[in-house]
Design an enzyme around this catalytic site. Structure first.
Site, mmCIF file in Angstrom:
data_model
loop_
_atom_site.group_PDB
_atom_site.id
_atom_site.type_symbol
_atom_site.label_atom_id
_atom_site.label_comp_id
_atom_site.label_asym_id
_atom_site.label_seq_id
_atom_site.Cartn_x
_atom_site.Cartn_y
_atom_site.Cartn_z
ATOM 1 N N ARG A 1 7.782 3.589 -4.963
ATOM 2 C CA ARG A 1 8.254 2.535 -4.060
ATOM 3 C C ARG A 1 6.610 1.589 -3.663
ATOM 4 N NH1 ARG A 1 7.542 5.517 2.211
ATOM 5 N NH2 ARG A 1 5.436 5.689 1.443
ATOM 6 N N GLU B 1 11.871 2.724 14.747
ATOM 7 C CA GLU B 1 11.129 4.012 13.356
ATOM 8 C C GLU B 1 9.920 4.076 14.336
ATOM 9 O OE1 GLU B 1 10.276 3.179 9.264
ATOM 10 O OE2 GLU B 1 9.229 0.864 10.222
ATOM 11 N N HIS C 1 -1.529 -21.331 0.137
ATOM 12 C CA HIS C 1 0.003 -19.669 0.474
ATOM 13 C C HIS C 1 0.773 -19.614 -0.748
ATOM 14 C CE1 HIS C 1 -1.000 -21.722 4.564
ATOM 15 N NE2 HIS C 1 -0.507 -20.623 5.305
ATOM 16 N N ARG D 1 -8.464 -20.707 -0.950
ATOM 17 C CA ARG D 1 -7.068 -20.628 0.209
ATOM 18 C C ARG D 1 -5.656 -20.976 0.207
ATOM 19 N NH1 ARG D 1 -5.197 -21.603 4.921
ATOM 20 N NH2 ARG D 1 -3.654 -20.075 5.639
ATOM 21 N N LEU E 1 10.864 2.045 7.277
ATOM 22 C CA LEU E 1 10.408 2.161 6.142
ATOM 23 C C LEU E 1 11.142 3.292 5.631
ATOM 24 C CD1 LEU E 1 8.132 1.551 3.885
ATOM 25 C CD2 LEU E 1 7.066 3.298 4.641
ATOM 26 N N TYR F 1 0.686 -1.273 -0.239
ATOM 27 C CA TYR F 1 -0.579 -0.226 0.027
ATOM 28 C C TYR F 1 0.968 1.417 0.147
ATOM 29 C CZ TYR F 1 0.902 0.981 4.840
ATOM 30 O OH TYR F 1 0.929 1.339 5.805
ATOM 31 N N LYS G 1 6.073 -1.686 2.474
ATOM 32 C CA LYS G 1 5.402 -1.197 2.789
ATOM 33 C C LYS G 1 3.896 -2.111 2.587
ATOM 34 C CE LYS G 1 3.380 3.692 3.238
ATOM 35 N NZ LYS G 1 2.987 3.379 4.812
HETATM 36 N N1 PDD Z 1 2.971 4.769 6.876
HETATM 37 N N2 PDD Z 1 7.318 4.090 9.040
HETATM 38 C C1 PDD Z 1 6.126 3.033 8.666
HETATM 39 C C2 PDD Z 1 6.525 2.169 9.611
HETATM 40 C C3 PDD Z 1 5.156 3.763 8.439
HETATM 41 O O1 PDD Z 1 4.401 3.303 8.062
HETATM 42 C C4 PDD Z 1 4.741 5.701 8.014
HETATM 43 C C5 PDD Z 1 4.247 6.008 7.024
HETATM 44 C C6 PDD Z 1 6.493 5.152 7.142
HETATM 45 C C7 PDD Z 1 6.622 7.407 7.101
HETATM 46 O O2 PDD Z 1 6.278 7.179 5.262
HETATM 47 P P1 PDD Z 1 5.852 8.271 4.558
HETATM 48 O O3 PDD Z 1 6.670 9.776 5.352
HETATM 49 O O4 PDD Z 1 6.512 7.677 3.190
HETATM 50 O O5 PDD Z 1 4.734 8.622 4.671
HETATM 51 C C8 PDD Z 1 7.706 4.818 8.354
HETATM 52 C C9 PDD Z 1 1.733 5.692 6.187
HETATM 53 C C10 PDD Z 1 1.362 6.996 6.277
HETATM 54 C C11 PDD Z 1 0.597 5.150 7.129
HETATM 55 O O6 PDD Z 1 0.330 4.444 7.200
HETATM 56 O O7 PDD Z 1 -0.829 5.222 7.480
#
Ligand code: PDD
Length: 282
Positions: free
Chosen positions: A52, A180, A102, A100, A204, A33, A148
């Site tokens: 990304r 993070e 895997h 379903r 991320l 996503y 992501k």
């Molecule tokens: N999340 N790290 C993680 C684990 C994240 O889920 C996100 C963003 C970021 C920051 O990434 P960016 O600057 O590209 O938004 C870092 C989004 C916003 C969410 O899951 O809603």
């Protein structure tokens, strides 16, 4: 409430949008996503987000993503059709519906592409000026946090724990290293230098993170993408977190202890100001 969502090439009423119950996103969290910010109806760093998304899809061997141009047009139209101005666009792609099992389904199964736009105001200036509290939690996630992925259970649990503690964010610590936030990237300022975890498989690589690092370099703030632990953070002058939704948000306490002198610091404020300026020039 959003009026119209994008689903597999069509715009559908929110209440009418349906995904098969065996969609692999639903059953296996087998998908990726993005969240893209819109300011004044204009996308912010949309090319970077879509690049990304493609990297995430490739990393999980998800074929059949629509072209970047198709995704961009659909994203703009989703925002437009909902009359959104300051908004977030959520975009999810899954490996599609299949019985379903895997292993990947046969290639003729089409991916599921879903987008939804929501009006979301800019972060509250008062909150930015005050700063927020964070807690630390063990980073129990897998070793591909650079993807992501929609599989976000550790993040969900961490952020719920933060919310129950009255904190704005949970900060992950893996093997003594601060990685993070639950949905944000983590920065600390020590002396004149800005530190953040390197963009490897344990975080991320946030689009906002990259943008803020480039702003810092323009402002001649020394940047170090290095790992560090909580003992260094305890001696930091400033801490802030970044993401598409929160932009640049000062952190003033971690686990109940003040960061620096307990108020948002000058480097954070300069970066927040520079970020704000670039948005007003969009
Ligand atoms: N999340 N790290 C993680 C684990 C994240 O889920 C996100 C963003 C970021 C920051 O990434 P960016 O600057 O590209 O938004 C870092 C989004 C916003 C969410 O899951 O809603």
């Amino acid at each position: 409430m959003s009026k119209v969502v994008y689903l597999n090439g069509s715009f559908v009423d929110y209440a009418e949008a349906v995904v098969p119950v065996e969609d692999r996103g639903f059953v296996f969290a087998d998908g990726v996503y993005e969240v893209i910010r819109f300011y004044g109806g204009k996308p912010f760093a949309a090319e970077e987000h879509l690049a990304r998304l493609r990297r995430s899809a490739e990393a999980i061997k998800l074929d059949g993503l629509p072209s970047t141009q198709e995704l961009m047009e659909a994203a703009l139209e989703t925002v437009d059709r909902n009359g959104c101005v300051n908004a977030t666009l959520y975009l999810q792609v899954t490996r599609g519906p299949a019985p379903r099992k895997h292993e990947f389904p046969a290639s003729e199964v089409p991916v599921t592409v879903f987008m939804i736009a929501r009006e979301v105001p800019r972060p509250d200036a008062e909150r930015v000026n005050r700063g927020v509290a964070c807690i630390t939690v063990p980073d129990i996630r897998w070793h591909r946090c650079d993807i992501k992925s929609i599989a976000l259970l550790p993040n969900v649990l961490a952020k719920q724990q933060a919310a129950e503690a009255g904190a704005a964010e949970a900060i992950f610590v893996r093997d003594g290293i601060v990685t993070e936030g639950g949905s944000s990237n983590f920065f600390m300022v020590r002396g004149e230098c800005l530190f953040t975890h390197p963009a490897d498989e344990h975080i991320l690589a946030g689009i906002t993170r990259d943008y803020v690092l480039s702003l810092a370099r323009k402002l001649q703030i020394e940047v170090r993408e290095e790992t560090f632990g909580m003992s260094e953070v305890e001696n930091a002058d400033e801490v802030f977190i970044t993401s598409t939704g929160i932009e640049v948000l000062p952190v003033t306490t971690i686990d109940g202890k003040p960061v620096g002198n307990g108020v948002p610091g000058p480097v954070t404020k300069r970066l927040w100001q520079a970020f704000d300026d670039s948005i007003s020039k969009l």
